[in-house]
Design a protein around this motif. Structure first.
Motif, PDB file in Angstrom:
ATOM      1  N   ASP A   1       0.840  -1.201   0.000  1.00  0.00           N
ATOM      2  CA  ASP A   1       0.000   0.000   0.000  1.00  0.00           C
ATOM      3  C   ASP A   1       0.873   1.249   0.000  1.00  0.00           C
ATOM      4  O   ASP A   1       2.007   1.216   0.474  1.00  0.00           O
ATOM      5  CB  ASP A   1      -0.862  -0.020   1.273  1.00  0.00           C
ATOM      6  N   ASP A   2       0.319   2.345  -0.514  1.00  0.00           N
ATOM      7  CA  ASP A   2       1.016   3.644  -0.532  1.00  0.00           C
ATOM      8  C   ASP A   2       2.385   3.521  -1.191  1.00  0.00           C
ATOM      9  O   ASP A   2       3.338   4.178  -0.771  1.00  0.00           O
ATOM     10  CB  ASP A   2       1.178   4.196   0.905  1.00  0.00           C
TER      11      ASP A   2
ATOM     12  N   ASP B   1       0.492   5.154  -4.701  1.00  0.00           N
ATOM     13  CA  ASP B   1      -0.068   6.169  -3.815  1.00  0.00           C
ATOM     14  C   ASP B   1      -0.707   7.315  -4.603  1.00  0.00           C
ATOM     15  O   ASP B   1      -0.266   7.676  -5.692  1.00  0.00           O
ATOM     16  CB  ASP B   1       1.019   6.716  -2.881  1.00  0.00           C
TER      17      ASP B   1
ATOM     18  N   GLU C   1      -4.481   4.348  -6.736  1.00  0.00           N
ATOM     19  CA  GLU C   1      -5.459   4.843  -5.765  1.00  0.00           C
ATOM     20  C   GLU C   1      -5.632   6.345  -5.861  1.00  0.00           C
ATOM     21  O   GLU C   1      -4.761   7.065  -6.326  1.00  0.00           O
ATOM     22  CB  GLU C   1      -5.097   4.399  -4.344  1.00  0.00           C
TER      23      GLU C   1
HETATM   24 MG    MG Z   1      -2.750   5.809   0.501  1.00  0.00          MG
END
Ligand code: MG
Ligand code: C2E
Ligand code: MG
Ligand code: MG
Length: 271
Positions: free
Chosen positions: A175-176, A198, A232
């Motif tokens: 994630d990110d 991200d 995202e």
């Molecule tokens: Mg994020």
């Protein structure tokens, strides 16, 4: 019987004090919120933008505070990290997600992303629990994935757990991606299924920013490593079109849907 009654009295008094005391500590408040089950989940779709099909959903935790209303994770997660309550929160989220999704036919065949802090993966008890949930989600046709944030360091124990979980069929998402410092070493040590790019890189699309070349480099890296990509924070058509021309088809963002309660989730099957 004595113990449950004592417990109820204790909790009621505790809760009353918590609601009305001006001196309540944040620790007590957060700890009690777990006990009172004040946290709930929103779900946000991951959409395959090339077909319009929903690929899966991410579970995002919120706190229904009795006085302050809905509180978002950027407020309480740093506190829970400080208080060492993240493992407890993660157990809670897994359990809540399961109860939200069981019996929901429209979720059959989809992926579910659960956010898991690296520290959770260093704990043997958590790995055991995750394997149990993997089985339970399989039984309702949901494919479990763990979104592991790259902002915190992944130690050797966590990397080993990742490999073991992945071997048991759990998807691993970083994630990110692009915001932490361990990205390349983690990719070296562990096999993963998806990188989540991200939002800050998606935001840079269409602007004169150093983040756009970095975005392109991340996409190339993922392609070279044969790892999937989810973008995202996709908010505009321009961003979506750009990502599609770069071959990034899995998108998550307000352009498609905001996080909502499970019963308000509309999962289109495309076309
Ligand atoms: Mg994020
Ligand atoms: P994340 O995992 O990177 O989640 C994505 C965040 O971006 C979510 O914020 C989501 O609502 C937001 N978002 C999605 N699309 C858009 C968009 O198009 N525009 C904008 N401006 N924002 C968008 P949220 O729900 O506030 O969560 C923030 C972070 O809190 C998450 O980032 C995750 O790191 C953490 N978090 C959330 N739920 C959990 C949880 O259950 N467990 C753990 N450990 N962390 C969680
Ligand atoms: Mg996430
Ligand atoms: Mg994310």
């Amino acid at each position: 019987l004595f113990i449950p009654i004592t417990l109820v009295v204790y909790l009621t008094l505790y809760y009353a004090q918590y609601l009305f005391s001006h001196k309540r500590s944040m620790y007590t408040e957060v700890k009690l919120a777990l006990k009172m089950r004040e946290f709930f989940l929103h779900y946000q779709p991951h959409v395959d933008a090339s077909s319009g099909r929903v690929f899966g959903v991410e579970a995002l935790v919120r706190w229904q505070h009795p006085v302050r209303g809905v509180v978002y994770p950027d407020v309480f997660i740093p506190l829970m990290e400080e208080y060492g309550l993240m493992n407890e929160l993660t157990d809670y989220v897994l359990d809540t997600a399961y109860h939200d999704l069981v019996g929901k036919g429209f979720i059959d065949g989809k992926h579910l992303g659960i956010n898991v802090p690296p520290g959770y993966l260093s704990d043997k008890k958590s790995i055991y629990l995750l394997k149990q949930y993997k089985q339970k989600f399989d039984d309702i046709g949901v494919s479990l994935g763990l979104e592991i944030t790259e902002r915190q360091f992944l130690d050797d124990a966590a990397c080993e757990s990742i490999s073991r979980l992945r071997a048991s069929g759990v998807d691993i998402l970083i994630d990110d991606f692009g915001t932490g410092q361990t990205s390349l070493s983690v990719l070296e040590q562990t096999n993963i299924d998806y990188l989540k790019i991200d939002k800050c890189f998606v935001d840079s699309i269409g602007h004169q920013s150093v983040n756009t070349p970095v975005l392109n480099a991340i996409i190339n890296l993922a392609n070279e490593l044969d790892v999937g990509i989810i973008a995202e924070g996709v908010e505009t058509d321009l961003q979506a079109q750009y990502l599609l021309t770069q071959g990034v088809t899995l998108h998550q963002g307000y352009l498609y849907a905001k996080p909502t309660l499970i019963d308000e989730l509309y999962l289109s099957d495309g076309e």
